[in-house]
Design an enzyme around this catalytic site. Structure first.
Site, PDB file in Angstrom:
ATOM      1  N   GLY A   1       9.287 -67.154  43.289  1.00 30.49           N
ATOM      2  CA  GLY A   1       9.956 -66.297  42.319  1.00 30.49           C
ATOM      3  C   GLY A   1      10.179 -67.013  41.009  1.00 30.49           C
ATOM      4  O   GLY A   1       9.722 -68.137  40.803  1.00 30.49           O
TER       5      GLY A   1
ATOM      6  N   GLY B   1      12.568 -68.598  37.807  1.00 26.00           N
ATOM      7  CA  GLY B   1      13.805 -69.346  37.637  1.00 26.00           C
ATOM      8  C   GLY B   1      14.964 -68.458  37.245  1.00 26.00           C
ATOM      9  O   GLY B   1      16.103 -68.648  37.689  1.00 26.00           O
TER      10      GLY B   1
ATOM     11  N   GLU C   1      14.752 -84.713  36.259  1.00 25.29           N
ATOM     12  CA  GLU C   1      13.661 -85.417  35.576  1.00 25.29           C
ATOM     13  C   GLU C   1      13.158 -84.461  34.514  1.00 25.29           C
ATOM     14  O   GLU C   1      12.503 -83.470  34.820  1.00 25.29           O
ATOM     15  CB  GLU C   1      12.568 -85.810  36.568  1.00 25.29           C
ATOM     16  CG  GLU C   1      11.577 -86.823  36.019  1.00 25.29           C
ATOM     17  CD  GLU C   1      10.333 -86.156  35.467  1.00 25.29           C
ATOM     18  OE1 GLU C   1      10.293 -85.921  34.234  1.00 25.29           O
ATOM     19  OE2 GLU C   1       9.422 -85.870  36.247  1.00 25.29           O
TER      20      GLU C   1
ATOM     21  N   CYS D   1       5.029 -85.027  31.144  1.00 19.71           N
ATOM     22  CA  CYS D   1       6.295 -85.422  30.513  1.00 19.71           C
ATOM     23  C   CYS D   1       6.261 -86.866  30.032  1.00 19.71           C
ATOM     24  O   CYS D   1       6.970 -87.229  29.096  1.00 19.71           O
ATOM     25  CB  CYS D   1       7.444 -85.226  31.497  1.00 19.71           C
ATOM     26  SG  CYS D   1       7.210 -86.060  33.084  1.00 19.71           S
TER      27      CYS D   1
END
Length: 472
Positions: free
Chosen positions: A200, A202, A244, A278
């Site tokens: 699903g 967020g 993170e 990232c």
């Protein structure tokens, strides 16, 4: 076109009770490959209640039992390694060489954690006290789309090792790979209710997970913006958190760096995962006296990069995951041009030669103003900002002039000098004279707005622990 219309709760695949769905496209061809149904809050609540009930019994299992579970998961994943690789390339567009390495490392995490578990220091005792580490309980995990399998494994392995249970919300954009992974878990016969996965968004099910009182900890990997929202949600029930988050990592070329050798590594870092990483070294700091030489070398090496079909071994840069991400990167490139940064190469539009697919031109800007949007914000695409500096003091100032603090890279012919410089950079990780480390399980996480806590090997286990003192 494949249909994914179920969750994994209490060891069973259960149909999703909603007609809301989205269509996934192959980012290389833009062809539709899957229809994904999206869950409701009630289904997330069901998974959390299951995980909470299961924790009561699973937390009491022996170390030997949990080591055996980790081994079974590893063995089952190995059997389906090629399938997992193919699906990641298909739905994400990561290059096959990167995906193959990442998949192997992810699967191996179950053996790494198994070895850590053998000698993990659960209990320390002296004459007057006993200090005991216990699993934190139900762990809610929310992971992004840029390294799906790696994030699944890096959370599930330490949680199982500590006797915790999990409720996971993976990215809906990785549904095919997640489905294949869950089928492996199911075949490995892990105890029912230990791992529960809800498909699903967020905004709908992620919100429930971060606010629910039966969830004891949240492990989140994603953007700093979303991380701040999760931090706020978790504060309502004082959940433990491992976050993170984003990065805008500097690569610093010190005066004595061998530019001929270093520039290919600079590009490897900046365009890692097609820039969708990232830790990407997206800011390149160079001595002003070497700027022209660096520009020439960047142009020479960028023109050698192979952009194209991620299934082909020689491909080094693939597409963005979807149209939304392609548009986001385009908006940043447009911003850089409008703000007056010098466009060295790349720019707006699809990469040359592509009529289909979300291929961004590998782009380099020369920036004399470090306050520009493209310098300060995480772009998550193949865009490199080059910033000249006068001296090392200014280089350090520029490196640290960001809200982020995830990674950094330092290149110098003098390792001692590079280490001294690295010690002053405010990041959770610094790589010296390399874009890729061979270290097995170093701690990974960020300073400042790049996150909270550390993951990796023993550090992942520590992150999922509570500490109890018993005094005599």
């Amino acid at each position: 076109m494949k249909i994914i219309n179920h969750n994994y709760i209490n060891g069973e695949f259960i149909n999703i009770d909603s007609n809301e769905n989205l269509t996934l496209k192959n980012p290389t061809t833009e062809q539709e490959i899957a229809q994904i149904f999206l869950s409701t809050p009630s289904e997330m609540n069901q998974a959390i209640e299951c995980a909470s009930k299961t924790f009561e019994s699973f937390s009491q299992t022996s170390i030997d039992e949990r080591m055996e579970i980790l081994q079974r998961i590893h063995d089952e994943l190995i059997k389906h390694e090629e399938t997992l690789i193919d699906l990641a390339v298909l739905e994400f567009g990561a290059t096959i060489t990167t995906t193959r390495r990442r998949t192997k490392n992810a699967i191996n995490l179950f053996l790494v954690i198994k070895e850590e578990l053998k000698n993990y220091d659960f209990i320390k005792k002296d004459a007057y006290s006993l200090t005991r580490k216990e699993g934190v309980g139900v762990i809610g995990v929310i992971i992004p789309w840029n390294a799906n399998l790696a994030h699944l494994c890096s959370n599930i392995a330490p949680a199982i090792a500590l006797g915790c249970t999990l409720v996971i919300k993976p990215s809906e954009f990785n549904a095919l790979e997640t489905q294949a992974f869950l089928e492996c878990l199911h075949k490995a016969k892990i105890p029912k209710g230990v791992v529960n996965v809800i498909q699903g968004t967020g905004e709908i099910v992620g919100e429930v997970l971060t606010k629910h009182p039966l969830v004891n900890a949240i492990s989140f990997i994603g953007s700093t913006k979303t991380g701040k929202k999760i931090f706020e949600n978790c504060s309502k029930t004082i959940k433990r958190m491992t976050l993170e988050l984003g990065g805008k990592s500097p690569t610093i070329l010190l005066e004595d760096a061998n530019l001929q050798e270093v520039i290919p590594q600079v590009l490897s870092s900046a365009y890692s995962n097609s820039g969708q990483a990232c830790h990407a070294g997206s800011r390149l700091l160079v001595p002003k006296s070497k700027l022209q030489e660096v520009e020439n070398l960047l142009l020479q090496n960028i023109h050698k990069l192979k952009i194209g079909n991620p299934k082909q071994e020689e491909t080094q840069i693939g597409p963005m995951i979807n149209q939304t991400q392609f548009n986001t990167v385009q908006s940043y490139i447009k911003s850089g041009i409008e703000d007056g940064a010098k466009l060295l190469c790349g720019g707006l539009g699809r990469a040359e030669g592509f009529q289909k697919g979300y291929f961004v031109k590998p782009t380099v800007f020369i920036c004399t103003d470090e306050t520009l949007k493209i310098v300060q914000e995480e772009i998550f695409g193949p865009v490199l900002c080059v910033l000249p500096y006068e001296n090392e003091q200014e280089a350090l100032q520029i490196a640290n002039n960001t809200i982020f603090g995830l990674s950094a890279y330092v290149f110098s012919n003098d390792e001692t000098k590079a280490l001294a410089f690295a010690n002053h950079i405010r990041t959770g990780r610094v790589l010296i004279n390399t874009a890729t480390s061979k270290a097995k399980t170093p701690p990974f996480g960020g300073m400042k707005q790049s996150g909270l806590g550390r993951m990796g090997g023993k550090y992942s286990m520590d992150a999922f622990c509570e500490i109890k003192s018993i005094l005599f």
